[in-house]
Write an enzyme that holds these catalytic residues in place. Structure first.
Site, mmCIF file in Angstrom:
data_model
loop_
_atom_site.group_PDB
_atom_site.id
_atom_site.type_symbol
_atom_site.label_atom_id
_atom_site.label_comp_id
_atom_site.label_asym_id
_atom_site.label_seq_id
_atom_site.Cartn_x
_atom_site.Cartn_y
_atom_site.Cartn_z
ATOM 1 N N ASN A 112 0.833 -1.208 0.000
ATOM 2 C CA ASN A 112 0.000 0.000 0.000
ATOM 3 C C ASN A 112 0.866 1.256 0.000
ATOM 4 O O ASN A 112 1.927 1.298 0.628
ATOM 5 C CB ASN A 112 -1.008 0.000 1.162
ATOM 6 C CG ASN A 112 -0.398 -0.214 2.520
ATOM 7 O OD1 ASN A 112 0.566 -0.959 2.669
ATOM 8 N ND2 ASN A 112 -0.933 0.438 3.522
ATOM 9 N N GLU A 168 0.509 5.304 0.547
ATOM 10 C CA GLU A 168 -0.378 6.354 1.061
ATOM 11 C C GLU A 168 0.075 7.739 0.613
ATOM 12 O O GLU A 168 1.156 7.893 0.019
ATOM 13 C CB GLU A 168 -0.435 6.252 2.598
ATOM 14 C CG GLU A 168 -1.022 4.911 3.029
ATOM 15 C CD GLU A 168 -1.208 4.770 4.530
ATOM 16 O OE1 GLU A 168 -0.677 5.611 5.296
ATOM 17 O OE2 GLU A 168 -1.888 3.813 4.934
ATOM 18 N N ASN A 169 -0.764 8.718 0.903
ATOM 19 C CA ASN A 169 -0.495 10.087 0.484
ATOM 20 C C ASN A 169 -1.070 11.039 1.526
ATOM 21 O O ASN A 169 -2.097 10.707 2.147
ATOM 22 C CB ASN A 169 -1.165 10.329 -0.887
ATOM 23 C CG ASN A 169 -0.702 11.606 -1.525
ATOM 24 O OD1 ASN A 169 -1.158 12.700 -1.192
ATOM 25 N ND2 ASN A 169 0.212 11.485 -2.460
ATOM 26 N N ALA A 170 -0.441 12.198 1.684
ATOM 27 C CA ALA A 170 -0.939 13.186 2.645
ATOM 28 C C ALA A 170 -2.377 13.599 2.313
ATOM 29 O O ALA A 170 -3.152 13.944 3.205
ATOM 30 C CB ALA A 170 -0.032 14.408 2.657
ATOM 31 N N CYS A 226 -4.359 0.688 -2.177
ATOM 32 C CA CYS A 226 -4.137 -0.582 -1.471
ATOM 33 C C CYS A 226 -3.091 -1.436 -2.185
ATOM 34 O O CYS A 226 -2.931 -1.356 -3.414
ATOM 35 C CB CYS A 226 -5.430 -1.382 -1.428
ATOM 36 S SG CYS A 226 -6.724 -0.669 -0.417
ATOM 37 N N GLU A 278 -3.180 -4.591 -2.880
ATOM 38 C CA GLU A 278 -3.747 -5.519 -3.873
ATOM 39 C C GLU A 278 -3.902 -4.839 -5.226
ATOM 40 O O GLU A 278 -3.586 -5.408 -6.277
ATOM 41 C CB GLU A 278 -5.124 -6.016 -3.415
ATOM 42 C CG GLU A 278 -5.121 -6.810 -2.123
ATOM 43 C CD GLU A 278 -5.357 -5.935 -0.895
ATOM 44 O OE1 GLU A 278 -4.788 -4.817 -0.834
ATOM 45 O OE2 GLU A 278 -6.080 -6.375 0.009
ATOM 46 N N CYS A 301 -10.125 -5.030 1.033
ATOM 47 C CA CYS A 301 -11.265 -4.110 1.098
ATOM 48 C C CYS A 301 -12.209 -4.356 -0.080
ATOM 49 O O CYS A 301 -11.875 -5.062 -1.040
ATOM 50 C CB CYS A 301 -10.784 -2.658 1.103
ATOM 51 S SG CYS A 301 -10.302 -2.058 -0.522
ATOM 52 N N CYS A 359 -10.843 -3.519 -3.638
ATOM 53 C CA CYS A 359 -9.890 -4.519 -4.154
ATOM 54 C C CYS A 359 -10.628 -5.774 -4.593
ATOM 55 O O CYS A 359 -10.274 -6.407 -5.596
ATOM 56 C CB CYS A 359 -8.828 -4.835 -3.106
ATOM 57 S SG CYS A 359 -7.715 -3.445 -2.843
HETATM 58 N N1 THU Z 1 -5.169 -1.361 2.719
HETATM 59 C C1 THU Z 1 -4.664 -2.205 1.781
HETATM 60 O O1 THU Z 1 -3.547 -2.015 1.278
HETATM 61 N N2 THU Z 1 -5.422 -3.264 1.404
HETATM 62 C C2 THU Z 1 -6.660 -3.537 1.898
HETATM 63 O O2 THU Z 1 -7.343 -4.412 1.382
HETATM 64 C C3 THU Z 1 -7.157 -2.806 3.079
HETATM 65 C C4 THU Z 1 -6.466 -1.512 3.336
HETATM 66 C C5 THU Z 1 -4.361 -0.200 3.108
HETATM 67 C C6 THU Z 1 -4.933 1.119 2.669
HETATM 68 C C7 THU Z 1 -4.305 2.052 3.682
HETATM 69 O O3 THU Z 1 -3.019 2.417 3.227
HETATM 70 C C8 THU Z 1 -4.156 1.215 4.931
HETATM 71 O O4 THU Z 1 -4.240 -0.136 4.509
HETATM 72 C C9 THU Z 1 -5.199 1.478 5.990
HETATM 73 O O5 THU Z 1 -6.472 1.386 5.479
#
Ligand code: THU
Length: 160
Positions: free
Chosen positions: A62, A64-66, A73, A75, A112, A115
């Site tokens: 995963n 992320e970004n500010a 995610c 996946e 999630c 995904c």
């Molecule tokens: N996240 C995933 O990478 N995969 C998932 O299926 C659930 C959530 C990540 C997104 C975010 O960076 C962090 O987990 C918290 O939600």
């Protein structure tokens, strides 16, 4: 009126050694990939590993970004990379793992909804079910096909 009951099929393994060798390798690749997560905001580090038809393993983590909604995610990072780099290769399996501040999750790491939706589309695109392996320290879950994760899914054919 019609009343229906759905069946979700899942195999649970209490130890990684009980899994077929190719699943074990894929899980290991996902665990390695989780170390590359960029998750300074959630501190939740997810790793995904895909097995392609040609035997190639593609990983993602995963990012992320500010501006929180811009993150992606693990996946989907892996699936979109695989589908854009190897557009002719079906995805045979995906392994997912996650770590929080206590280490790898105790219960299986659940993808999630978004995904799951992308997994459904990938299955339709290549006409091939994806084996989904969710890592947990207590037990590991294996599903044969995304229909088990997202029943009544929106599918590309619905647009026609
Ligand atoms: N996240 C995933 O990478 N995969 C998932 O299926 C659930 C959530 C990540 C997104 C975010 O960076 C962090 O987990 C918290 O939600």
């Amino acid at each position: 009126m019609r009343k229906k009951e759905l069946t979700i099929k899942v195999c649970e393994y209490d130890a990684v050694e009980e899994l077929p060798e190719s699943d074990q390798k894929l899980l290991q690749a996902a665990r390695e990939a989780s170390k590359n997560a960029y998750a300074p905001y959630s501190k939740f580090c997810v790793g995904a590993a895909l097995l392609l038809e040609n035997g190639e393993v593609i990983t993602g983590s995963n990012q992320e970004n500010a501006d929180f909604t811009d993150g992606l995610c693990a996946e989907r990072v892996a699936l979109f990379y695989a589908n854009s780099t190897y557009p002719d290769q079906a995805v045979k399996a995906i392994a997912v793992t996650a770590q929080n501040s206590h280490g790898f999750l105790e219960l299986p790491a659940q993808p999630c909804g978004s995904c799951r939706q992308v997994m459904v589309e990938t299955e339709v695109r290549y006409n091939e079910p994806i084996r989904i392996i969710m890592d947990g320290r207590k037990y590991i879950q294996v599903f044969e096909g995304a229909d088990n994760l997202l029943p009544f899914a929106f599918k590309p054919g619905d647009l026609e």
